[in-house]
Design a protein around this motif. Structure first.
Motif, PDB file in Angstrom:
ATOM      1  N   ILE A 176      43.441  -2.537  33.002  1.00  0.00           N
ATOM      2  CA  ILE A 176      44.484  -3.466  32.353  1.00  0.00           C
ATOM      3  C   ILE A 176      44.464  -4.477  33.020  1.00  0.00           C
ATOM      4  CG2 ILE A 176      47.183  -3.661  32.409  1.00  0.00           C
ATOM      5  CD1 ILE A 176      47.285  -0.743  32.084  1.00  0.00           C
ATOM      6  N   ALA A 177      44.067  -4.566  34.312  1.00  0.00           N
ATOM      7  CA  ALA A 177      44.038  -5.982  35.015  1.00  0.00           C
ATOM      8  C   ALA A 177      42.772  -6.771  34.547  1.00  0.00           C
ATOM      9  CB  ALA A 177      43.884  -5.775  36.403  1.00  0.00           C
ATOM     10  N   GLN A 178      41.811  -6.171  34.016  1.00  0.00           N
ATOM     11  CA  GLN A 178      40.708  -6.892  33.352  1.00  0.00           C
ATOM     12  C   GLN A 178      40.622  -7.220  31.842  1.00  0.00           C
ATOM     13  OE1 GLN A 178      37.002  -5.270  34.850  1.00  0.00           O
ATOM     14  NE2 GLN A 178      37.726  -5.386  36.769  1.00  0.00           N
ATOM     15  N   ALA A 179      41.643  -6.348  30.915  1.00  0.00           N
ATOM     16  CA  ALA A 179      41.533  -6.319  29.675  1.00  0.00           C
ATOM     17  C   ALA A 179      41.939  -7.802  29.221  1.00  0.00           C
ATOM     18  CB  ALA A 179      42.446  -5.617  28.930  1.00  0.00           C
ATOM     19  N   ASP A 180      41.549  -8.099  27.933  1.00  0.00           N
ATOM     20  CA  ASP A 180      41.937  -9.288  27.193  1.00  0.00           C
ATOM     21  C   ASP A 180      43.301  -9.060  26.511  1.00  0.00           C
ATOM     22  OD1 ASP A 180      41.057  -8.019  24.923  1.00  0.00           O
ATOM     23  OD2 ASP A 180      39.319  -8.985  24.500  1.00  0.00           O
ATOM     24  N   ALA A 181      43.429 -10.144  25.655  1.00  0.00           N
ATOM     25  CA  ALA A 181      44.773 -10.072  24.912  1.00  0.00           C
ATOM     26  C   ALA A 181      44.781  -8.830  23.813  1.00  0.00           C
ATOM     27  CB  ALA A 181      45.297 -11.372  24.266  1.00  0.00           C
ATOM     28  N   ARG A 182      43.610  -8.656  22.957  1.00  0.00           N
ATOM     29  CA  ARG A 182      43.603  -7.571  22.259  1.00  0.00           C
ATOM     30  C   ARG A 182      43.523  -6.443  22.985  1.00  0.00           C
ATOM     31  NH1 ARG A 182      39.568  -9.444  18.804  1.00  0.00           N
ATOM     32  NH2 ARG A 182      40.984  -9.965  17.052  1.00  0.00           N
ATOM     33  N   ALA A 198      58.090  -5.186  23.568  1.00  0.00           N
ATOM     34  CA  ALA A 198      56.815  -5.670  23.195  1.00  0.00           C
ATOM     35  C   ALA A 198      57.077  -7.153  22.866  1.00  0.00           C
ATOM     36  CB  ALA A 198      56.423  -4.922  21.959  1.00  0.00           C
ATOM     37  N   PRO A 199      56.152  -7.932  23.631  1.00  0.00           N
ATOM     38  CA  PRO A 199      56.231  -9.396  23.477  1.00  0.00           C
ATOM     39  C   PRO A 199      56.007  -9.965  22.036  1.00  0.00           C
ATOM     40  CG  PRO A 199      54.319  -9.005  24.584  1.00  0.00           C
ATOM     41  CD  PRO A 199      55.247  -7.617  24.341  1.00  0.00           C
ATOM     42  N   ASP A 200      56.630 -10.751  21.252  1.00  0.00           N
ATOM     43  CA  ASP A 200      56.486 -11.327  20.048  1.00  0.00           C
ATOM     44  C   ASP A 200      55.070 -12.225  20.113  1.00  0.00           C
ATOM     45  OD1 ASP A 200      58.515 -10.526  18.681  1.00  0.00           O
ATOM     46  OD2 ASP A 200      59.859 -11.882  19.332  1.00  0.00           O
ATOM     47  N   ALA A 201      54.986 -13.062  21.304  1.00  0.00           N
ATOM     48  CA  ALA A 201      53.809 -13.874  21.685  1.00  0.00           C
ATOM     49  C   ALA A 201      52.538 -12.835  22.242  1.00  0.00           C
ATOM     50  CB  ALA A 201      53.949 -14.905  22.693  1.00  0.00           C
ATOM     51  N   ARG A 202      51.647 -12.851  21.439  1.00  0.00           N
ATOM     52  CA  ARG A 202      50.615 -11.866  21.892  1.00  0.00           C
ATOM     53  C   ARG A 202      49.340 -12.549  22.562  1.00  0.00           C
ATOM     54  NH1 ARG A 202      49.061  -9.499  16.679  1.00  0.00           N
ATOM     55  NH2 ARG A 202      47.122 -10.425  16.709  1.00  0.00           N
ATOM     56  N   THR A 203      49.866 -13.198  23.956  1.00  0.00           N
ATOM     57  CA  THR A 203      48.914 -13.774  24.902  1.00  0.00           C
ATOM     58  C   THR A 203      48.785 -12.778  26.110  1.00  0.00           C
ATOM     59  OG1 THR A 203      50.880 -14.451  26.085  1.00  0.00           O
ATOM     60  CG2 THR A 203      50.035 -15.842  24.368  1.00  0.00           C
ATOM     61  N   ALA A 204      47.663 -13.036  26.749  1.00  0.00           N
ATOM     62  CA  ALA A 204      47.345 -11.940  27.881  1.00  0.00           C
ATOM     63  C   ALA A 204      48.511 -12.020  28.823  1.00  0.00           C
ATOM     64  CB  ALA A 204      46.016 -12.364  28.278  1.00  0.00           C
ATOM     65  N   PRO A 255      52.026  -7.253  31.653  1.00  0.00           N
ATOM     66  CA  PRO A 255      53.004  -6.716  32.349  1.00  0.00           C
ATOM     67  C   PRO A 255      53.463  -5.551  30.959  1.00  0.00           C
ATOM     68  CG  PRO A 255      53.592  -8.957  31.884  1.00  0.00           C
ATOM     69  CD  PRO A 255      52.343  -8.810  31.537  1.00  0.00           C
ATOM     70  N   TRP A 256      53.378  -5.806  29.843  1.00  0.00           N
ATOM     71  CA  TRP A 256      54.100  -4.890  28.941  1.00  0.00           C
ATOM     72  C   TRP A 256      53.236  -3.548  28.774  1.00  0.00           C
ATOM     73  CZ3 TRP A 256      52.174  -3.804  23.852  1.00  0.00           C
ATOM     74  CH2 TRP A 256      52.765  -3.032  23.056  1.00  0.00           C
ATOM     75  N   ALA A 257      51.773  -3.913  28.553  1.00  0.00           N
ATOM     76  CA  ALA A 257      50.953  -2.871  28.591  1.00  0.00           C
ATOM     77  C   ALA A 257      50.973  -2.049  29.809  1.00  0.00           C
ATOM     78  CB  ALA A 257      49.417  -3.432  28.383  1.00  0.00           C
ATOM     79  N   ASP A 258      51.000  -2.758  31.133  1.00  0.00           N
ATOM     80  CA  ASP A 258      51.477  -1.872  32.286  1.00  0.00           C
ATOM     81  C   ASP A 258      52.274  -1.009  32.129  1.00  0.00           C
ATOM     82  OD1 ASP A 258      50.030  -1.418  34.816  1.00  0.00           O
ATOM     83  OD2 ASP A 258      52.065  -2.366  35.620  1.00  0.00           O
ATOM     84  N   ALA A 259      53.448  -1.537  31.918  1.00  0.00           N
ATOM     85  CA  ALA A 259      54.797  -0.681  31.630  1.00  0.00           C
ATOM     86  C   ALA A 259      54.584   0.318  30.761  1.00  0.00           C
ATOM     87  CB  ALA A 259      55.993  -1.691  31.297  1.00  0.00           C
TER      88      ALA A 259
END
Length: 205
Positions: free
Chosen positions: A7-13, A91-97, A102-106
């Motif tokens: 998760i720490a290394q993943a890009d936005a997609r 889930a954030p509306d803005a799809r930035t890294a 933090p959302w993906a981690d949660a």
């Protein structure tokens, strides 16, 4: 490589796919239509805005707060449902890294908690005053340690890892397989939910 590092290394997609996949697999807790989040997957494929699809999904399912009176928050099933709703709500509306990480981690932690709550081998796990779980708790294995989680949790760890690795290695081309993995996991969880509703237990990975 453990989930925390992936998760720490993943890009936005990759982050968006990871969080969305966790939500997708947990939809049976909300009696949600299997196609409810499909437009969100489509937005990842064509890099379009997903804000409108998020709003429609939230409107369809309602909020965690309004649902709490309908769901038994003190039960394993009720807690699992509320965790799933909050994945969607946050889930954030803005799809930035920066917004997605933090959302993906949660979502990763929440989905593992959901699977642990529903795992027949655990039966909801310890209460808040019972001390640490023997397997290390719902986050066991996220850092790539030697924890031995129960079967349903172990399968979810594998699926989360596979999604992040697919997106890291293949980018947008990995989305189809990531979706297939999520559909498989959703079917497993739906079967577990159905068995619990009937008061029966059985293996589920």
């Amino acid at each position: 490589m453990g989930l925390v590092e992936l998760i720490a290394q993943a890009d936005a997609r990759g982050l968006a796919a990871s969080g969305l996949a966790c939500l997708d697999r947990c939809l049976p807790l909300l009696d949600g239509d299997d196609e409810l989040v499909r437009p969100l997957w489509g937005s990842l494929a064509d890099d379009s805005d997903w804000g409108g699809s998020l709003t429609r999904a939230r409107d369809t399912l309602g909020s965690a707060e309004s649902a709490q009176s309908r769901e038994s928050a003190g039960s394993a099933d009720g807690e699992a449902a509320l965790l799933t709703r909050r994945m969607l709500e946050t889930a954030p509306d803005a799809r930035t890294a920066d917004a997605l990480r933090p959302w993906a981690d949660a979502c990763s932690s929440a989905s593992l908690r959901v699977h642990r709550l529903l795992d027949p081998a655990v039966d909801g796990g310890p209460g808040p005053d019972d001390g640490p779980a023997p397997d290390g708790g719902p986050d066991a294995g996220r850092a790539g340690g030697a924890a031995d989680p129960p079967p349903l949790v172990a399968a979810e760890l594998r699926r989360q890892t596979a999604v992040l690795e697919l997106l890291a290695e293949h980018g947008v081309q990995g989305l189809r397989r990531a979706l297939d993995i999520s559909v498989e996991g959703r079917r497993v969880l739906r079967a577990v939910v159905s068995r619990r509703a009937r008061g029966t237990v059985g293996p589920g990975v």
